[in-house]
Design a protein around this motif. Structure first.
Motif, short mmCIF file in Angstrom:
data_model
loop_
_atom_site.label_atom_id
_atom_site.label_comp_id
_atom_site.label_asym_id
_atom_site.label_seq_id
_atom_site.Cartn_x
_atom_site.Cartn_y
_atom_site.Cartn_z
N LEU A 298 14.63 20.85 25.61
CA LEU A 298 15.04 19.46 25.74
C LEU A 298 14.69 18.68 24.48
CD1 LEU A 298 13.75 18.94 29.38
CD2 LEU A 298 16.13 19.25 28.69
N GLN A 299 15.01 17.38 24.51
CA GLN A 299 14.69 16.53 23.38
C GLN A 299 13.18 16.47 23.16
OE1 GLN A 299 16.50 12.66 23.54
NE2 GLN A 299 18.28 13.42 24.66
N GLN A 300 12.82 16.20 21.91
CA GLN A 300 11.40 16.22 21.56
C GLN A 300 10.58 15.19 22.34
OE1 GLN A 300 10.80 15.86 17.37
NE2 GLN A 300 11.45 17.94 16.93
N ARG A 301 11.13 14.06 22.65
CA ARG A 301 10.35 12.98 23.26
C ARG A 301 10.29 13.08 24.78
NH1 ARG A 301 12.77 7.57 21.12
NH2 ARG A 301 11.16 6.73 22.53
N LEU A 302 10.95 14.05 25.38
CA LEU A 302 10.94 14.18 26.83
C LEU A 302 9.68 14.89 27.31
CD1 LEU A 302 14.65 15.09 27.67
CD2 LEU A 302 13.43 13.00 28.26
N GLY A 321 0.77 17.87 34.40
CA GLY A 321 1.00 16.47 34.04
C GLY A 321 1.94 16.27 32.88
N SER A 322 2.08 17.28 32.03
CA SER A 322 3.00 17.20 30.89
C SER A 322 3.24 18.61 30.39
CB SER A 322 2.42 16.33 29.77
OG SER A 322 1.32 16.98 29.14
N ALA A 323 4.17 18.72 29.43
CA ALA A 323 4.48 20.04 28.89
C ALA A 323 3.43 20.53 27.90
CB ALA A 323 5.86 20.01 28.21
N GLY A 324 2.54 19.67 27.48
CA GLY A 324 1.48 20.06 26.55
C GLY A 324 0.55 18.89 26.31
N TYR A 325 -0.71 19.04 26.66
CA TYR A 325 -1.66 17.92 26.59
C TYR A 325 -1.78 17.37 25.17
CZ TYR A 325 -5.96 15.30 27.47
OH TYR A 325 -6.89 14.30 27.60
N PHE A 326 -1.70 18.24 24.18
CA PHE A 326 -1.88 17.81 22.79
C PHE A 326 -0.56 17.61 22.06
CE2 PHE A 326 -5.78 20.17 23.88
CZ PHE A 326 -6.72 19.17 23.64
N SER A 328 1.82 15.41 20.77
CA SER A 328 1.94 13.98 20.51
C SER A 328 3.39 13.51 20.53
CB SER A 328 1.30 13.64 19.16
OG SER A 328 1.95 14.36 18.11
N ARG A 329 4.34 14.42 20.27
CA ARG A 329 5.74 14.01 20.29
C ARG A 329 6.17 13.54 21.67
NH1 ARG A 329 8.38 19.50 18.78
NH2 ARG A 329 6.89 20.03 20.44
N ILE A 539 11.34 14.59 34.93
CA ILE A 539 11.61 14.69 33.50
C ILE A 539 12.00 13.30 33.00
CG2 ILE A 539 13.03 15.73 31.68
CD1 ILE A 539 13.44 18.13 33.46
N GLY A 540 11.45 12.90 31.89
CA GLY A 540 11.79 11.60 31.29
C GLY A 540 10.88 11.32 30.11
N ARG A 541 10.94 10.09 29.63
CA ARG A 541 10.08 9.68 28.52
C ARG A 541 8.93 8.84 29.07
NH1 ARG A 541 14.71 7.89 24.11
NH2 ARG A 541 15.32 10.00 23.48
N PRO A 542 7.72 9.12 28.62
CA PRO A 542 6.57 8.36 29.12
C PRO A 542 6.67 6.87 28.86
CG PRO A 542 5.84 10.38 28.05
CD PRO A 542 7.30 10.26 27.77
N ASP A 543 7.42 6.44 27.83
CA ASP A 543 7.54 5.02 27.54
C ASP A 543 8.62 4.33 28.37
OD1 ASP A 543 9.86 5.95 26.42
OD2 ASP A 543 9.39 5.34 24.37
N ASN A 544 9.23 5.08 29.30
CA ASN A 544 10.23 4.54 30.23
C ASN A 544 11.52 4.13 29.54
OD1 ASN A 544 10.95 4.04 32.92
ND2 ASN A 544 10.52 1.86 32.74
#
Length: 695
Positions: A298-302, A321-326, A328-329, A539-544
């Protein structure tokens, strides 16, 4: 002096020395108590429900230091260790005079140190109270401390603490940290090659590090095996067998699963060294891999979050909780399984469940999917199209919006809100707002964990959803203990969702599932279940922010199917239909259940002889010649109406004229010659219109 004389003198010195040590230990016990080991400097552990390590945190000084239990250490390793380091460990009191005599004799004979006389207890004393130099007074203190330790600790405690603090190269301390870092396993399942290496390492941890000095590590492990063969602990042939094995050892990272949950566990109780969760490590690891691989496509920011729960006991088996804790993208440090987001259409099954429970519809009942106005709320379907009359089954499987809102208007938004609370789902409404029709299409905020909690009520045998728990976070509180829905209603919902077609490219699994997409393409959801387990995907962007084209069907559903296939848990069959649950064709339904009508539609049909309004005069397309008054104004045109329900509102050329009237005759005065359009709206909202030409 002869060799025998030197040995006799040495023996005498050792005897005197031993007596002095005992006296010194008694004095030290009173004046200088020994530095006993404590747990404050150990690494914090987070485990799954079976005790398997999910995550370990380094100590404040950056050390990996884990305390083992002797019953969880390979017994062959313990036997090799005692044979190599301290064969009389079980019987001496901290100092082994025979070993010290042997070491002293070898030193005198060879002119150099050949072997040490330190016991395991003496080595523990050195680890507890390290000295920069190896002077005689340091050695004397170490011996005295060993005697003290033996007086205050049991043999098992001494051995456990030695295996906790012994150095194994770099920042690794203790058998568990070394076994996990070098071999990726707990020390309970070491093979002979691995066990012999870990016996040898503490004597020279840096020069024998297997990840840096392979040859030195190999030779030291073979020396341990040779010593074991001399003492008949192993068959000498084992040395040759181990020598022929590949020696591939690399430094691995220590377990770091469920990073978000582990962080919250430690932050919630920083003094505790062991935090046990309800997760299963293998399931967590599998679903973390699913999330990571999906994110790469998927896109980098998802970001991606996945939650899996067991509906029978309420245990959360995996919480990603996410695809990777570290990463940053993707703002990977944010736990999106607990973020409040719009659930889109994922609440629709519960609207239909309430309608089944109320006896308003059955799966083959027809319902209208046409443009509708619900007191100013005009929902549209995702594809902006309408399908006319459809079955309830089709409407839910296709996630049509208008039918869902028609049913929600019939059962009431307050009842849906009550069901959500009864199912243990926490949700947020806009400030000062009350539940309205929009909650049926995602007009609230909730989390992935709470959505999985709600769906678990569809799986529970008795409909009473067990409150989910991961062993760390506080459980939600529900307002009632009754079943989420009646058994037949739950079965109808499950039966319909089982028929939803699998995503393109995904295998057909025996699961039921629903997707959802929030307004503006901000969140893609998919929640599915079999006869026992529930999995939710977000699935989405954390910044909404919006992601054009992101949908639950195209993005989240394939991940859901992959999660079920790779979780490590077999698909559980669905429960048998409850009593009274049957599939009926539309032709077999009672007449009143063949089509769903709103209250207003039923009222209209119940009005005897009432027809839609029709403009009887003038007919459409007529050319009307009107007379003029002395002031050149046109005389009124008498318009006649048939049918319809009063009162009526008239419009001329699209603009309302006069007031609402109840008579079926109306006088209209045109402004001038030319084309004109006359329209009427009755009390039921039905319309009629004609186009005429005024001459």
């Amino acid at each position: 002096m002869s060799r025998g004389g030197r040995i006799a003198v040495a023996s005498g010195c050792v005897a005197v020395f031993a007596a002095l040590v005992v006296v010194l230990a008694l004095v030290l016990d009173r004046s200088f108590p020994p530095p006993l080991p404590n747990s404050r400097s150990l690494s914090v552990e987070v485990t799954d429900r079976d005790g398997a390590l999910l995550r370990v945190f380094a100590t404040e000084e950056g050390r990996w230091r884990l305390k083992p239990r002797l019953d969880a250490v390979d017994p062959d390793f313990l036997a090799l260790l005692i044979a190599y380091e301290d064969k009389r460990f079980a019987t001496h009191r901290g100092v082994d005079p025979l070993a010290m005599m042997r070491a002293l004799g070898q030193m005198i004979t060879n002119g150099r140190i050949v072997s040490g006389g330190s016991t395991i207890t003496m080595q523990l004393a050195r680890l507890l109270e390290p000295r920069p130099s190896r002077t005689l007074d340091a050695k004397l203190l170490q011996i005295a401390r060993a005697v003290q330790l033996e007086r205050q600790l049991s043999k098992d405690e001494i051995l456990e603490w030695y295996l906790t603090l012994a150095p194994y190269g770099g920042n690794l301390e203790g058998i568990r940290a070394a076994s996990l870092a070098y071999f990726g396993k707990e020390p309970a399942s070491l093979d002979l090659q691995q066990a012999s290496l870990l016996v040898a390492l503490p004597q020279s941890p840096e020069t024998r590090r297997p990840d840096r000095n392979e040859q030195a590590a190999r030779q030291s492990s073979l020396r341990v095996l040779a010593r074991a063969a001399e003492k008949d602990l192993i068959d000498p042939a084992e040395i040759e067998r181990v020598a022929g094995l590949d020696f591939l050892v690399r430094r691995r990272p220590l377990p770091a699963f469920a990073a978000h949950l582990a962080q919250r566990a430690r932050a919630g109780n920083p003094e505790r060294l062991l935090h046990q969760t309800t997760l299963l490590r293998d399931v967590q690891a599998n679903l973390e891999s699913v999330a990571k691989e999906a994110a790469e496509r998927l896109q980098q920011r998802l970001s991606i979050a996945i939650v899996m729960a067991d509906s029978r006991d309420g245990f959360i088996l995996a919480q990603v909780g996410s695809a990777g804790y570290f990463d940053s993208r993707r703002a990977g440090w944010i736990d999106m399984s607990l973020a409040s987001r719009s659930p889109g259409s994922t609440l629709k099954p519960f609207i239909y469940g309430l309608a089944f429970e109320e006896g308003l519809v059955l799966p083959e009942t027809l319902i209208s999917d046409r443009p509708a106005n619900f007191s100013g709320y005009r929902p549209r379907n995702f594809d902006m199209q309408f399908q006319g009359d459809v079955s309830i089954r089709h409407a839910l499987q296709m996630s049509l919006n208008v039918p869902a809102i028609r049913l929600l208007g019939a059962v009431g938004p307050a009842r849906l809100a009550s069901l959500l609370r009864r199912g243990g789902m926490r949700y947020r409404l806009p400030a000062t707002d009350r539940p309205g029709l929009s909650i049926g299409l995602g007009g609230i905020g909730t989390t992935l964990v709470d959505l999985v909690q709600l769906y678990s009520g569809l799986v529970a045998i008795d409909g009473r959803s067990v409150m989910l728990s991961n062993g760390v976070d506080a459980q939600s509180v529900r307002s009632g203990n009754g079943p989420l829905l009646q058994s037949v209603a739950r079965w109808h919902v499950r039966d319909i969702l089982r028929g939803v077609v699998a995503p393109v490219g995904s295998p057909r699994l025996e699961i039921a599932y629903k997707t959802g997409t929030s307004y503006g393409y901000r969140d893609a959801w998919s929640v599915g279940f079999d006869g026992r387990y529930v999995i939710g995907v977000w699935i989405g962007r954390p910044d909404n922010s919006a992601v054009p084209g992101l949908t639950g069907r195209s993005a989240a559903a394939p991940v859901l199917f992959e999660a079920f296939a790779r979780s490590g848990k077999a698909i559980e069959p669905f429960n048998a239909p409850p009593s009274g649950a049957v599939r009926l064709a539309r032709a077999d339904l009672p007449q009143s259940m063949r089509r769903f009508l709103t209250f207003e539609e039923r009222f209209e049909r119940s009005t005897s002889g009432e027809t839609a309004p029709q403009i009887a005069y003038p007919p459409s397309g007529a050319r009307i010649a009107l007379s003029r008054t002395s002031g050149e104004a046109f005389l009124p045109l008498v318009v006649k109406l048939q049918g319809g329900r009063p009162p009526f509102r008239w419009l001329a050329n699209g603009k309302p004229v006069d007031s609402v009237v109840r008579q079926r005759k109306w006088q209209w005065s045109p402004d001038g010659r030319g084309s004109a359009s006359l329209s009427v709206i009755d009390a039921a909202g039905r319309t009629a219109n004609v186009d005429i030409i005024v001459e």
